[in-house]
Design a protein around this motif. Structure first.
Motif, PDB file in Angstrom:
ATOM      1  N   LEU A  55      -2.682  16.265   5.531  1.00 16.23           N
ATOM      2  CA  LEU A  55      -2.294  14.909   5.947  1.00 16.23           C
ATOM      3  C   LEU A  55      -2.332  14.302   4.029  1.00 16.23           C
ATOM      4  CD1 LEU A  55      -2.468  12.355   7.542  1.00 16.23           C
ATOM      5  CD2 LEU A  55      -4.785  13.009   7.816  1.00 16.23           C
ATOM      6  N   LEU A  56      -0.718  13.393   4.099  1.00 17.07           N
ATOM      7  CA  LEU A  56      -1.093  12.377   3.294  1.00 17.07           C
ATOM      8  C   LEU A  56      -1.796  10.897   3.755  1.00 17.07           C
ATOM      9  CD1 LEU A  56       1.091  12.778   1.103  1.00 17.07           C
ATOM     10  CD2 LEU A  56      -0.391  14.018   0.711  1.00 17.07           C
ATOM     11  N   THR A  57      -2.958  10.034   3.248  1.00 15.03           N
ATOM     12  CA  THR A  57      -3.571   8.856   3.931  1.00 15.03           C
ATOM     13  C   THR A  57      -3.487   8.130   3.035  1.00 15.03           C
ATOM     14  OG1 THR A  57      -4.535   8.612   6.099  1.00 15.03           O
ATOM     15  CG2 THR A  57      -5.162  10.080   4.522  1.00 15.03           C
ATOM     16  N   LYS A  58      -3.100   6.803   3.240  1.00 18.58           N
ATOM     17  CA  LYS A  58      -3.261   5.749   2.677  1.00 18.58           C
ATOM     18  C   LYS A  58      -3.854   4.944   3.421  1.00 18.58           C
ATOM     19  CE  LYS A  58       1.233   4.722   1.375  1.00 18.58           C
ATOM     20  NZ  LYS A  58       1.556   5.651   1.305  1.00 18.58           N
ATOM     21  N   GLY A  59      -3.946   4.983   4.513  1.00 21.87           N
ATOM     22  CA  GLY A  59      -4.202   3.791   5.965  1.00 21.87           C
ATOM     23  C   GLY A  59      -6.007   4.660   6.297  1.00 21.87           C
ATOM     24  N   PHE A  60      -6.543   4.027   6.327  1.00 26.28           N
ATOM     25  CA  PHE A  60      -7.758   4.417   7.137  1.00 26.28           C
ATOM     26  C   PHE A  60      -7.984   4.343   8.826  1.00 26.28           C
ATOM     27  CE2 PHE A  60      -8.097  -0.202   8.084  1.00 26.28           C
ATOM     28  CZ  PHE A  60      -8.840   0.007   9.119  1.00 26.28           C
ATOM     29  N   ARG A  61      -6.715   3.657   9.157  1.00 29.66           N
ATOM     30  CA  ARG A  61      -6.837   4.169  10.737  1.00 29.66           C
ATOM     31  C   ARG A  61      -6.776   5.871  10.470  1.00 29.66           C
ATOM     32  NH1 ARG A  61      -6.456  -0.954  14.667  1.00 29.66           N
ATOM     33  NH2 ARG A  61      -6.571  -2.224  12.541  1.00 29.66           N
ATOM     34  N   THR A  62      -5.230   6.170   9.975  1.00 27.71           N
ATOM     35  CA  THR A  62      -4.681   8.032  10.580  1.00 27.71           C
ATOM     36  C   THR A  62      -5.889   8.423   9.349  1.00 27.71           C
ATOM     37  OG1 THR A  62      -2.651   6.966   9.395  1.00 27.71           O
ATOM     38  CG2 THR A  62      -2.900   9.484   9.180  1.00 27.71           C
ATOM     39  N   THR A 104      -9.618  16.597  -9.239  1.00 27.35           N
ATOM     40  CA  THR A 104     -10.712  15.822  -9.118  1.00 27.35           C
ATOM     41  C   THR A 104     -10.617  14.949  -8.244  1.00 27.35           C
ATOM     42  OG1 THR A 104     -10.964  16.162 -11.920  1.00 27.35           O
ATOM     43  CG2 THR A 104     -11.667  14.975 -10.808  1.00 27.35           C
ATOM     44  N   ARG A 105      -9.352  14.237  -7.594  1.00 26.52           N
ATOM     45  CA  ARG A 105     -10.048  12.445  -7.082  1.00 26.52           C
ATOM     46  C   ARG A 105      -9.426  12.748  -5.575  1.00 26.52           C
ATOM     47  NH1 ARG A 105      -6.545   8.496  -9.348  1.00 26.52           N
ATOM     48  NH2 ARG A 105      -7.733   7.530  -7.723  1.00 26.52           N
ATOM     49  N   GLU A 106      -8.859  14.208  -5.338  1.00 26.67           N
ATOM     50  CA  GLU A 106      -8.475  14.323  -3.811  1.00 26.67           C
ATOM     51  C   GLU A 106      -7.372  13.373  -3.844  1.00 26.67           C
ATOM     52  OE1 GLU A 106     -11.260  17.070  -1.654  1.00 26.67           O
ATOM     53  OE2 GLU A 106     -11.968  15.235  -2.477  1.00 26.67           O
ATOM     54  N   ILE A 107      -6.886  12.980  -5.026  1.00 24.62           N
ATOM     55  CA  ILE A 107      -5.937  11.890  -4.257  1.00 24.62           C
ATOM     56  C   ILE A 107      -3.773  11.825  -5.140  1.00 24.62           C
ATOM     57  CG2 ILE A 107      -5.185   9.333  -5.111  1.00 24.62           C
ATOM     58  CD1 ILE A 107      -7.986   9.317  -3.096  1.00 24.62           C
ATOM     59  N   LEU A 108      -3.520  11.566  -4.347  1.00 22.37           N
ATOM     60  CA  LEU A 108      -1.808  11.721  -4.512  1.00 22.37           C
ATOM     61  C   LEU A 108      -1.891   9.974  -5.551  1.00 22.37           C
ATOM     62  CD1 LEU A 108       0.658  13.573  -5.063  1.00 22.37           C
ATOM     63  CD2 LEU A 108       1.024  12.619  -2.025  1.00 22.37           C
ATOM     64  N   GLY A 147      -0.794   2.186  -2.793  1.00 27.38           N
ATOM     65  CA  GLY A 147      -0.338   2.922  -2.626  1.00 27.38           C
ATOM     66  C   GLY A 147      -1.114   4.599  -2.784  1.00 27.38           C
ATOM     67  N   ASP A 148      -1.953   4.700  -3.214  1.00 22.39           N
ATOM     68  CA  ASP A 148      -2.423   6.297  -3.105  1.00 22.39           C
ATOM     69  C   ASP A 148      -2.421   6.642  -2.231  1.00 22.39           C
ATOM     70  OD1 ASP A 148      -2.659   5.328  -6.084  1.00 22.39           O
ATOM     71  OD2 ASP A 148      -4.710   5.329  -6.543  1.00 22.39           O
ATOM     72  N   GLU A 149      -2.662   8.194  -1.955  1.00 24.57           N
ATOM     73  CA  GLU A 149      -3.024   8.792  -0.645  1.00 24.57           C
ATOM     74  C   GLU A 149      -3.496   9.938  -1.203  1.00 24.57           C
ATOM     75  OE1 GLU A 149      -0.601   8.802   2.144  1.00 24.57           O
ATOM     76  OE2 GLU A 149       1.160   7.882   0.844  1.00 24.57           O
ATOM     77  N   LEU A 150      -4.639  10.024  -0.131  1.00 26.17           N
ATOM     78  CA  LEU A 150      -5.807  11.071   0.174  1.00 26.17           C
ATOM     79  C   LEU A 150      -5.404  11.965   0.681  1.00 26.17           C
ATOM     80  CD1 LEU A 150      -9.112  11.524  -0.584  1.00 26.17           C
ATOM     81  CD2 LEU A 150      -9.926  10.688   1.975  1.00 26.17           C
ATOM     82  N   VAL A 151      -5.246  13.488  -0.322  1.00 31.36           N
ATOM     83  CA  VAL A 151      -4.788  14.362   0.559  1.00 31.36           C
ATOM     84  C   VAL A 151      -6.193  15.587   1.473  1.00 31.36           C
ATOM     85  CG1 VAL A 151      -3.790  16.720  -0.311  1.00 31.36           C
ATOM     86  CG2 VAL A 151      -3.626  14.499  -1.794  1.00 31.36           C
ATOM     87  N   CYS A 152      -5.413  15.982   2.307  1.00 32.87           N
ATOM     88  CA  CYS A 152      -6.709  16.015   3.461  1.00 32.87           C
ATOM     89  C   CYS A 152      -5.892  17.426   3.849  1.00 32.87           C
ATOM     90  CB  CYS A 152      -6.874  15.282   4.882  1.00 32.87           C
ATOM     91  SG  CYS A 152      -6.809  13.508   4.612  1.00 32.87           S
ATOM     92  N   LEU A 153      -7.241  18.375   4.154  1.00 35.88           N
ATOM     93  CA  LEU A 153      -6.227  19.682   5.077  1.00 35.88           C
ATOM     94  C   LEU A 153      -7.409  19.676   6.344  1.00 35.88           C
ATOM     95  CD1 LEU A 153      -4.363  21.871   5.008  1.00 35.88           C
ATOM     96  CD2 LEU A 153      -6.537  23.519   3.500  1.00 35.88           C
ATOM     97  N   VAL A 154      -6.770  19.830   7.168  1.00 32.46           N
ATOM     98  CA  VAL A 154      -7.081  20.058   8.732  1.00 32.46           C
ATOM     99  C   VAL A 154      -6.757  21.336   9.530  1.00 32.46           C
ATOM    100  CG1 VAL A 154      -7.808  18.929  11.314  1.00 32.46           C
ATOM    101  CG2 VAL A 154      -6.259  17.603   8.807  1.00 32.46           C
ATOM    102  N   PRO A 155      -7.885  21.768   9.507  1.00 32.02           N
ATOM    103  CA  PRO A 155      -7.829  23.587  10.124  1.00 32.02           C
ATOM    104  C   PRO A 155      -7.441  22.862  11.612  1.00 32.02           C
ATOM    105  CG  PRO A 155      -9.285  23.581   8.733  1.00 32.02           C
ATOM    106  CD  PRO A 155      -9.267  22.014   8.454  1.00 32.02           C
TER     107      PRO A 155
END
Length: 178
Positions: A55-62, A104-108, A147-155
């Protein structure tokens, strides 16, 4: 949908990035329910394979949706994921987006911003910062508005998928009844 290798085994990875919902449909759980059904069908088609949501997310709701429905989501406050999963997520992100991904920042971060979250969802309302996960997201991704995206991994184990699908479906039915 990607087939990847993790610890010598084939795993499935569902990718999603920007998702925009027309304001007329805010509050509807149709997207979550359809996504949950898709993931559940994929899991049932390959029950012995692990399934992940990249999951890429720049929105706190997502972000809140992911951490609230799926307890193994990372990054998240107060949880240290297994290093093998961090390395897996970083490998996926680097393969897909190269130097735009900062492990390092987990950011795209793209040199030229592609999209931005706009009002009324940005900046997040004060109540978003009342939740630990909301504060965590904003601290971890201060460039979200740019526009930065936090890169998340969701098992996505079968137990969590089933529970999330039931929750989303129940909320959808409750909303219709109101």
């Amino acid at each position: 949908l990607l087939e990847e290798q993790l610890d010598g085994r084939t795993v499935d990875v569902v990718f999603s990035g920007d998702t925009v919902i027309d304001p007329a449909h805010w509050g509807s759980k149709a997207l979550q329910t359809a996504f949950g059904r898709f993931c559940l069908e994929r899991k049932l088609a390959h029950p012995r394979r692990r399934l992940f949501w990249l999951l890429l997310t720049k929105g706190f709701r997502t972000y809140l949706l992911a951490v609230n429905y799926f307890p193994q989501t990372f990054p998240k406050p107060g949880a240290a994921p297994p290093s093998s999963l961090v390395a897996f997520r970083d490998r996926l992100a680097t393969t897909l987006w190269g130097d735009a991904y900062d492990a390092t920042r987990e950011i795209l971060h793209f040199a030229e911003a592609r999209d931005r979250v706009r009002a009324p969802l940005s900046p997040p309302p004060p109540e978003a910062l009342q939740h630990e996960a909301g504060r965590f997201f904003m601290a971890r991704n201060p460039g979200a508005d740019a526009g930065d995206e936090l890169v998340c991994l969701v098992p996505l184990p079968l137990r969590d998928l089933s529970r999330a699908l039931v929750r989303a479906s129940t909320k959808a039915v409750s909303a219709r009844l109101r």
